[in-house]
Scaffold this motif. Structure first.
Motif, mmCIF file in Angstrom:
data_model
loop_
_atom_site.group_PDB
_atom_site.id
_atom_site.type_symbol
_atom_site.label_atom_id
_atom_site.label_comp_id
_atom_site.label_asym_id
_atom_site.label_seq_id
_atom_site.Cartn_x
_atom_site.Cartn_y
_atom_site.Cartn_z
ATOM 1 N N TRP A 294 135.471 -12.519 58.005
ATOM 2 C CA TRP A 294 134.574 -12.029 59.057
ATOM 3 C C TRP A 294 135.293 -10.961 59.870
ATOM 4 O O TRP A 294 136.470 -11.095 60.186
ATOM 5 C CB TRP A 294 134.174 -13.173 59.981
ATOM 6 N N ASP A 295 134.566 -9.913 60.239
ATOM 7 C CA ASP A 295 135.106 -8.842 61.065
ATOM 8 C C ASP A 295 134.815 -9.173 62.527
ATOM 9 O O ASP A 295 133.664 -9.180 62.952
ATOM 10 C CB ASP A 295 134.451 -7.507 60.681
ATOM 11 N N GLY A 296 135.846 -9.472 63.276
ATOM 12 C CA GLY A 296 135.660 -9.804 64.682
ATOM 13 C C GLY A 296 135.344 -11.269 64.875
ATOM 14 O O GLY A 296 135.310 -12.053 63.921
ATOM 15 N N PRO A 297 135.096 -11.655 66.139
ATOM 16 C CA PRO A 297 134.830 -13.064 66.432
ATOM 17 C C PRO A 297 133.478 -13.503 65.874
ATOM 18 O O PRO A 297 132.625 -12.683 65.544
ATOM 19 C CB PRO A 297 134.833 -13.115 67.959
ATOM 20 N N LEU A 298 133.310 -14.817 65.784
ATOM 21 C CA LEU A 298 132.060 -15.404 65.314
ATOM 22 C C LEU A 298 131.231 -15.879 66.501
ATOM 23 O O LEU A 298 131.777 -16.266 67.532
ATOM 24 C CB LEU A 298 132.344 -16.604 64.413
ATOM 25 N N GLU A 299 129.933 -15.851 66.327
ATOM 26 C CA GLU A 299 129.046 -16.545 67.253
ATOM 27 C C GLU A 299 128.818 -17.919 66.653
ATOM 28 O O GLU A 299 128.474 -18.040 65.472
ATOM 29 C CB GLU A 299 127.689 -15.842 67.350
ATOM 30 N N PHE A 300 129.031 -18.948 67.440
ATOM 31 C CA PHE A 300 128.775 -20.294 66.968
ATOM 32 C C PHE A 300 128.334 -21.121 68.159
ATOM 33 O O PHE A 300 128.996 -21.133 69.195
ATOM 34 C CB PHE A 300 130.014 -20.925 66.334
ATOM 35 N N ASP A 301 127.216 -21.782 68.017
ATOM 36 C CA ASP A 301 126.721 -22.622 69.089
ATOM 37 C C ASP A 301 125.924 -23.764 68.482
ATOM 38 O O ASP A 301 125.461 -23.670 67.345
ATOM 39 C CB ASP A 301 125.845 -21.827 70.049
ATOM 40 N N ILE A 302 125.807 -24.844 69.241
ATOM 41 C CA ILE A 302 124.986 -25.960 68.804
ATOM 42 C C ILE A 302 123.965 -26.283 69.878
ATOM 43 O O ILE A 302 124.171 -25.993 71.055
ATOM 44 C CB ILE A 302 125.825 -27.207 68.448
#
Length: 142
Positions: free
Chosen positions: A62-70
């Motif tokens: 992945w390029d850059g940070p990930l979006e991750f949420d629940i």
């Protein structure tokens, strides 16, 4: 259910999600038992234990940070065992420039090991088309 245990598990889950967002394989693994059993969206069918190099290789795709949420989280505790089910959002940009974002189902099991809560099982899934060619469905919204 102890309020302290509930808060400890929520903090552990928060640390795990933060490490995922910043692509910190060591941080993710610090939240997990050495005997973790994982059913990821990606192959293989199952994984046991922590493989830092495989996890970091996936994170590095992945390029850059990930979006991750629940969301729609249901956390239940009983003694030294707990589980959480939720809907999870993952999005980001792959190294080839492809933008990806989708919802999936997430279940995490926790156990108290040596006085500390750890993640002992992760199960991720997406629904699939039941008619015709069985294909995963990635465009559903909660």
């Amino acid at each position: 259910m102890s309020t302290g245990d509930h808060d400890d598990i929520k903090a552990l889950l928060g640390d795990w999600m933060a490490a995922l967002r910043t692509k910190d394989a060591d941080g993710i693994i610090r939240c997990q038992s050495v005997t973790i059993r994982q059913f990821w969206l990606a192959p293989p069918l199952q994984e046991t234990g922590n493989d830092t190099s495989s996890l970091q290789a996936w994170l590095d795709s992945w390029d850059g940070p990930l979006e991750f949420d629940i969301r729609d989280t249901d956390l239940r505790l009983g003694g030294d065992i707990a589980w959480c089910s939720a809907l999870a959002w993952l999005s980001g940009i792959k190294n080839d420039g492809q933008k990806i974002g989708f919802w999936f189902r997430l279940t995490i099991a926790f156990a108290r090991e040596d006085g500390r809560w750890l993640i002992v099982h992760i199960h991720e899934s997406v629904p699939f088309a039941m008619e015709g060619q069985p294909l995963a469905i990635f465009d559903l919204q909660p």
